[in-house]
Design a protein around this motif. Structure first.
Motif, short mmCIF file in Angstrom:
data_model
loop_
_atom_site.label_atom_id
_atom_site.label_comp_id
_atom_site.label_asym_id
_atom_site.label_seq_id
_atom_site.Cartn_x
_atom_site.Cartn_y
_atom_site.Cartn_z
N VAL A 161 10.45 5.61 -0.29
CA VAL A 161 9.88 7.08 -0.78
C VAL A 161 9.70 7.12 -2.13
N THR A 162 8.40 7.35 -2.74
CA THR A 162 8.14 7.40 -4.06
C THR A 162 7.86 9.05 -4.59
N ASN A 163 7.73 9.77 -3.59
CA ASN A 163 7.29 11.27 -3.90
C ASN A 163 7.57 12.09 -2.54
N SER A 164 8.17 13.14 -2.76
CA SER A 164 8.55 14.00 -1.59
C SER A 164 8.48 15.46 -2.18
N ALA A 165 7.69 16.07 -1.01
CA ALA A 165 7.74 17.70 -1.32
C ALA A 165 8.73 18.54 -0.36
N ILE A 166 9.50 17.60 0.39
CA ILE A 166 10.53 18.16 1.41
C ILE A 166 11.91 17.68 1.07
N GLY A 167 11.99 17.08 0.05
CA GLY A 167 13.65 16.65 -0.14
C GLY A 167 13.55 15.14 0.32
N LEU A 217 3.56 16.28 2.63
CA LEU A 217 4.76 16.02 2.90
C LEU A 217 5.74 14.97 2.01
N PHE A 218 5.33 13.80 1.89
CA PHE A 218 5.80 13.03 1.02
C PHE A 218 5.02 11.55 0.98
N THR A 219 5.20 10.71 0.11
CA THR A 219 4.58 9.38 0.00
C THR A 219 5.42 8.41 0.04
N ILE A 220 4.98 7.21 0.67
CA ILE A 220 5.78 5.99 0.88
C ILE A 220 5.08 4.70 0.43
N TYR A 221 5.84 4.01 -0.35
CA TYR A 221 5.17 2.85 -0.89
C TYR A 221 5.63 1.54 -0.03
N ALA A 222 4.80 0.79 0.83
CA ALA A 222 5.07 0.14 1.91
C ALA A 222 4.48 -1.47 1.30
N LYS A 223 5.62 -2.55 1.68
CA LYS A 223 5.07 -3.71 1.67
C LYS A 223 5.47 -4.55 3.07
N ALA A 224 4.22 -5.17 3.50
CA ALA A 224 4.15 -5.76 4.87
C ALA A 224 4.24 -7.17 4.75
N SER A 225 5.02 -7.91 5.74
CA SER A 225 5.05 -9.17 5.83
C SER A 225 4.61 -9.58 7.32
N ILE A 226 3.64 -10.20 7.18
CA ILE A 226 2.95 -10.40 8.60
C ILE A 226 2.68 -12.02 8.88
N LYS A 227 3.27 -12.28 10.04
CA LYS A 227 2.95 -13.81 10.48
C LYS A 227 1.81 -13.73 11.82
N VAL A 228 0.93 -14.89 11.50
CA VAL A 228 -0.09 -15.19 12.50
C VAL A 228 -0.59 -16.27 12.99
N GLY A 288 0.80 -1.21 0.01
CA GLY A 288 0.21 0.12 0.03
C GLY A 288 0.78 1.21 0.16
N ASN A 289 0.09 2.32 -0.06
CA ASN A 289 0.68 3.66 -0.04
C ASN A 289 0.64 4.54 1.45
N ILE A 290 1.51 5.02 1.91
CA ILE A 290 1.39 5.74 3.09
C ILE A 290 1.74 7.33 2.76
N THR A 291 0.60 8.33 2.74
CA THR A 291 0.98 9.54 2.50
C THR A 291 1.03 10.51 3.73
N LEU A 292 2.00 11.19 3.89
CA LEU A 292 2.20 11.92 5.13
C LEU A 292 1.83 13.36 4.97
N PHE A 293 1.24 13.95 5.94
CA PHE A 293 0.43 15.48 5.76
C PHE A 293 1.04 15.99 7.10
N ALA A 294 1.33 17.16 7.07
CA ALA A 294 1.29 17.95 8.30
C ALA A 294 0.33 18.80 8.53
#
Length: 494
Positions: A406-412, A373-384, A357-363
């Motif tokens: 990080v796939t896109n950033s407005a703050i460097g 702020l910026f966008t992260i692409y995340a891959k999770a591996s979960i054991k149950v 999924g994508n995680i987008t950060l805002f202030a």
């Protein structure tokens, strides 16, 4: 009761388009034997309370009346329910012992001789037996059905005993009386057995939930795919085992894989649950935008200042200084959403879930405005870890790993250490307890109010969750009510 035989056996399965089921129920001979024990107990209680009509007749100068018939002793002897073929079973008993007491009155007339008398008598049956076929099936709504087939009852050896004298008069009508009582009881015996199947068991099955709500928007489909299959060794039924969106029953665009075979027979019941069940849940959740979550400081139970941009300790404003400088005295929000449905992977001894999924950060500034702020692409591996309690499967996460980019950033540029800080201090510590909270609510297995799982165990096999369990018949009410139906049999309500 016969619910305990078939209810367990056919609690599952309608017509669906895929070849493999999502869930399969496997009943061993041990399970059928337990059902037989329960059925014998209920039949015995029912027969002892049965009423036999009064009898009257005449012959050889004698008119007689037989009345007040009471069953004093009834023992079923040997009993067994055997798996047949197709979707059939057969219930047979042998060496039934029956003793009936009653009153008699007679009048003997021959020329000028007139004799009348009354007294008591006992009829003893030994070697009585009955057999009845049981057909199981499925109706057009995917509900299980049960119906009795031909029933035959044999009275065996009959012994008639009068208490009193004048044996020569009694013998003139004893044969007729014993035959009449024998015929009446044979009809009543078959009637009681068939009614137990056709009325009580079928009534219970007709109210069984074949679609179970999971929260407000999801439905677990437990409809039968076909009639149960009986073999000399086991009985097996296939369930659809798919999770659907309640208001839109469109099926997932993939089919179940083959499940691992059952190789044991010590337990009464074996349930195999395909990873298809979980994957259809994730598919529906992703398709209908359920896998969306905004993580804020309000969601974090401990260390609420982690998402602050200004702090005296550790916070995101220090790990990513450009955020602290550009947006002082603000908070950061993480808007998370899935980019594809999570996938469950079950292997021998392990159950894992992969998610992306994508995680987008805002202030969020003090004036409530949001700033990208910026966008992260995340891959999770979960054991149950899975566990069983009563008739529910419970899950708990025990190892969550998240890879980020990080796939896109407005703050460097964002350094890897800052991303790991986000994952460890905010995402995992918040999401894991939330998901575990859902896991404690449990995932329902097909069952009824009168059947409880006992000594259950879970094993993980290839593409398969295997549940091994015994059963206990524990009706909510133990009071039997006998409602007259007709001359053939009684209806039994529990």
């Amino acid at each position: 009761m016969l619910q305990a035989i078939i209810l367990t056996c056919i609690l599952f399965a309608t017509c669906i388009y895929s070849t493999n089921p999502g869930l399969r129920l496997h009943i061993t001979q041990n399970g059928i034997n337990y059902a037989n024990t329960v059925a014998v107990d209920l039949i015995s209680k029912t027969v002892r309370s049965a009423k036999i009509p009064d009898q009257s007749g005449s012959g050889h100068h004698v008119e007689y009346n037989i009345y007040g018939l009471v069953i004093k002793n009834f023992q079923l002897g040997t009993s067994s329910i055997k798996l047949s073929s197709g979707s059939d079973l057969k219930w047979t008993t042998a060496n039934i012992v029956l003793e009936i007491d009653g009153n008699f009155h007679y009048k003997y007339r021959w020329h000028f001789i007139k004799i009348s008398d009354h007294g008591r008598f006992t009829v003893q049956f030994s070697g009585m037996s009955f057999s009845v076929g049981i057909n199981t099936g499925v109706d057009g709504n995917g509900r299980p059905t049960i119906k009795s087939a031909q029933c035959a009852c044999n009275s065996g050896h009959v012994k008639f005993k009068f208490h009193g004298g004048r044996a020569w008069i009694y013998n003139t009508f004893a044969g007729k009386v014993s035959k009449a009582i024998s015929n009446q009881f044979q009809k009543k015996m078959c009637g009681i057995v068939q009614n137990l199947i056709d009325n009580n068991a079928q009534k219970s099955l007709s109210t069984m939930k074949v679609q179970v709500k999971l929260g407000k928007v999801l439905t677990l489909d437990y409809r039968l795919m076909s009639a149960p299959k009986a073999t000399p060794q086991y009985m097996e039924a296939s369930l659809k085992g798919e999770i659907l969106w309640t208001s839109d029953k469109t099926e997932a665009p993939f089919a179940p894989q083959s499940m691992a075979p059952i190789t044991d027979s010590k337990k009464m019941v074996y349930i195999t649950l395909s990873d298809y069940v979980f994957n259809t849940m994730f598919y529906q959740a992703h398709k209908h935008n359920m896998l969306v979550f905004n993580l804020t400081s309000k969601n974090i139970k401990d260390k609420k200042d982690i998402l602050n941009t200004t702090c005296s300790g550790l916070c995101i404003g220090k790990f990513i200084p450009q955020i602290g400088k550009a947006f002082p005295n603000s908070t950061v929000e993480l808007h998370m959403l899935s980019t594809k449905p999570p996938v469950t992977n079950i292997t021998v001894g392990a159950l894992g879930v992969r998610a992306e999924g994508n995680i987008t950060l805002f202030a969020r500034k003090s004036d409530k405005s949001l700033h990208y702020l910026f966008t992260i692409y995340a891959k999770a591996s979960i054991k149950v870890n899975l566990s069983m309690a009563n008739e529910m499967i419970h899950g708990k996460l025990y190892d969550t790993k998240i890879q980020t980019k990080v796939t896109n950033s407005a703050i460097g540029t964002i350094n890897d250490r800052a991303l790991q800080f986000l994952v460890d201090s905010a995402i995992i510590t918040t999401i894991e307890p939330m998901i575990n909270g859902l896991g404690t609510k449990g995932f329902p297995m097909p069952s009824t109010k009168d059947l409880q799982f006992q000594q259950s165990n879970i094993k993980l096999l290839s593409n398969t969750v295997l549940i091994e369990t015994d059963l206990k018949y524990a009706p909510k009410s133990t009071v039997l009510k006998f409602v007259p139906m007709n001359e053939r049999y009684l209806a039994i309500e529990i």
